[in-house]
Design a protein around this motif. Sequence first.
Motif, short mmCIF file in Angstrom:
data_model
loop_
_atom_site.label_atom_id
_atom_site.label_comp_id
_atom_site.label_asym_id
_atom_site.label_seq_id
_atom_site.Cartn_x
_atom_site.Cartn_y
_atom_site.Cartn_z
N GLY A 69 -4.32 -3.96 -5.52
CA GLY A 69 -4.32 -4.31 -4.10
C GLY A 69 -5.41 -5.31 -3.76
O GLY A 69 -6.23 -5.68 -4.60
N ILE A 80 2.68 2.34 -10.96
CA ILE A 80 1.85 1.95 -9.82
C ILE A 80 1.78 3.13 -8.85
O ILE A 80 2.82 3.65 -8.43
CB ILE A 80 2.39 0.69 -9.12
CG1 ILE A 80 2.26 -0.52 -10.06
CG2 ILE A 80 1.62 0.43 -7.83
CD1 ILE A 80 2.79 -1.81 -9.48
N LEU A 81 0.56 3.55 -8.55
CA LEU A 81 0.34 4.69 -7.66
C LEU A 81 -0.19 4.22 -6.31
O LEU A 81 -0.91 3.23 -6.23
CB LEU A 81 -0.68 5.66 -8.28
CG LEU A 81 -0.42 6.18 -9.69
CD1 LEU A 81 -1.51 7.18 -10.08
CD2 LEU A 81 0.95 6.83 -9.80
N HIS A 82 0.18 4.98 -5.28
CA HIS A 82 -0.29 4.71 -3.93
C HIS A 82 -0.98 5.96 -3.38
O HIS A 82 -1.01 7.00 -4.03
CB HIS A 82 0.87 4.29 -3.04
CG HIS A 82 1.65 3.12 -3.57
ND1 HIS A 82 1.18 1.83 -3.50
CD2 HIS A 82 2.85 3.07 -4.23
CE1 HIS A 82 2.05 1.01 -4.07
NE2 HIS A 82 3.08 1.73 -4.51
N LYS A 83 -1.52 5.83 -2.19
CA LYS A 83 -2.25 6.93 -1.55
C LYS A 83 -1.46 8.23 -1.62
O LYS A 83 -0.29 8.27 -1.23
CB LYS A 83 -2.55 6.56 -0.10
CG LYS A 83 -3.36 7.61 0.64
CD LYS A 83 -3.69 7.12 2.05
CE LYS A 83 -4.51 8.15 2.81
NZ LYS A 83 -4.85 7.67 4.17
N ASN A 115 -6.88 -1.81 -10.03
CA ASN A 115 -6.60 -1.97 -8.61
C ASN A 115 -5.72 -3.21 -8.41
O ASN A 115 -6.15 -4.33 -8.65
CB ASN A 115 -7.92 -2.13 -7.84
CG ASN A 115 -7.71 -2.19 -6.33
OD1 ASN A 115 -6.58 -2.19 -5.85
ND2 ASN A 115 -8.80 -2.26 -5.59
N ASP A 138 -0.57 9.82 -4.38
CA ASP A 138 0.14 9.99 -5.65
C ASP A 138 -0.79 10.59 -6.71
O ASP A 138 -2.01 10.38 -6.69
CB ASP A 138 0.66 8.65 -6.17
CG ASP A 138 1.81 8.10 -5.32
OD1 ASP A 138 2.39 8.89 -4.55
OD2 ASP A 138 2.11 6.90 -5.44
N SER A 156 -3.90 0.99 -3.98
CA SER A 156 -2.79 1.00 -4.94
C SER A 156 -3.34 0.69 -6.32
O SER A 156 -4.05 -0.30 -6.50
CB SER A 156 -1.74 -0.05 -4.56
OG SER A 156 -1.18 0.24 -3.29
N TYR A 164 -2.52 0.47 -10.60
CA TYR A 164 -1.64 0.47 -11.77
C TYR A 164 -2.35 1.28 -12.85
O TYR A 164 -3.45 0.93 -13.28
CB TYR A 164 -1.39 -0.96 -12.23
CG TYR A 164 -0.68 -1.08 -13.57
CD1 TYR A 164 0.61 -0.59 -13.76
CD2 TYR A 164 -1.30 -1.70 -14.65
CE1 TYR A 164 1.26 -0.71 -14.97
CE2 TYR A 164 -0.66 -1.83 -15.87
CZ TYR A 164 0.62 -1.33 -16.03
OH TYR A 164 1.25 -1.45 -17.24
N VAL A 204 -4.82 9.41 -6.14
CA VAL A 204 -5.23 8.23 -5.37
C VAL A 204 -5.52 8.66 -3.93
O VAL A 204 -4.69 9.29 -3.28
CB VAL A 204 -4.13 7.15 -5.40
CG1 VAL A 204 -4.56 5.95 -4.56
CG2 VAL A 204 -3.86 6.71 -6.83
N ALA A 207 -10.16 0.48 -3.49
CA ALA A 207 -9.36 1.67 -3.78
C ALA A 207 -10.29 2.80 -4.19
O ALA A 207 -11.38 2.56 -4.75
CB ALA A 207 -8.35 1.37 -4.88
#
Length: 216
Positions: A161, A140-143, A159, A145, A122, A124, A118, A165
Amino acid sequence: MASRALVIVIMAWAFAEAFAGDPSPLQDFCVADLKSPVFVNGFVCKDPKLAVPEDFFFTGLDKPTNTHNRVGFNVTLVNAAMLPGLNTLGISIARLDYAPHGLNPPHTHPRATELFTVIEGSLYVGFVTSNPDNKLFAKILHKGDVFVFPEGLIHFQLNVGETYAVAIAGLSSQNPGVITIADAVFGSKPPISDDVLTKAFQVGKEIIEELEAPFK
């Protein structure tokens, strides 16, 4: 007896390695000759003496793509057809763009494992194991990850968020391929028989027709 078992293990390992992915290169590089009429498993190599730096170069992966479609998602795949220097090297890369709540629908790559990172937003993400377990591995992944999707398994990204993304994916094939499940099942040409789909999904014909409608 032990030595014979060891030989069998080594042979099994060698056999598995031989069929684990794209063929290994037999020279430093094999720049794809995209104009050749010869059909092979991959692309014909052009004369290495004619190779130039541009054969190993691609630009534009920093640019967002249009996500104004029914799923709010778009992908820029850089494979051997886009970057001829990738031919025989067994890798490719992709940029994935997601509108808010955009989805990369459940799909598989029949020839590649995917290493997913990512860059913004954010997401999933998850994949499902093969029969009979069909176990879901999701997170769930964030920047920053990273997640891996094993070769051939159905996987997705959503997405979650409120902003756009972006992700970058590395794939273990110069041509990983993609099979989007809904497109393949409900949008095949010619269509799969309703008798097959009603029994497979255990629903009535009218529901199958409703599911097929967006893909016609």
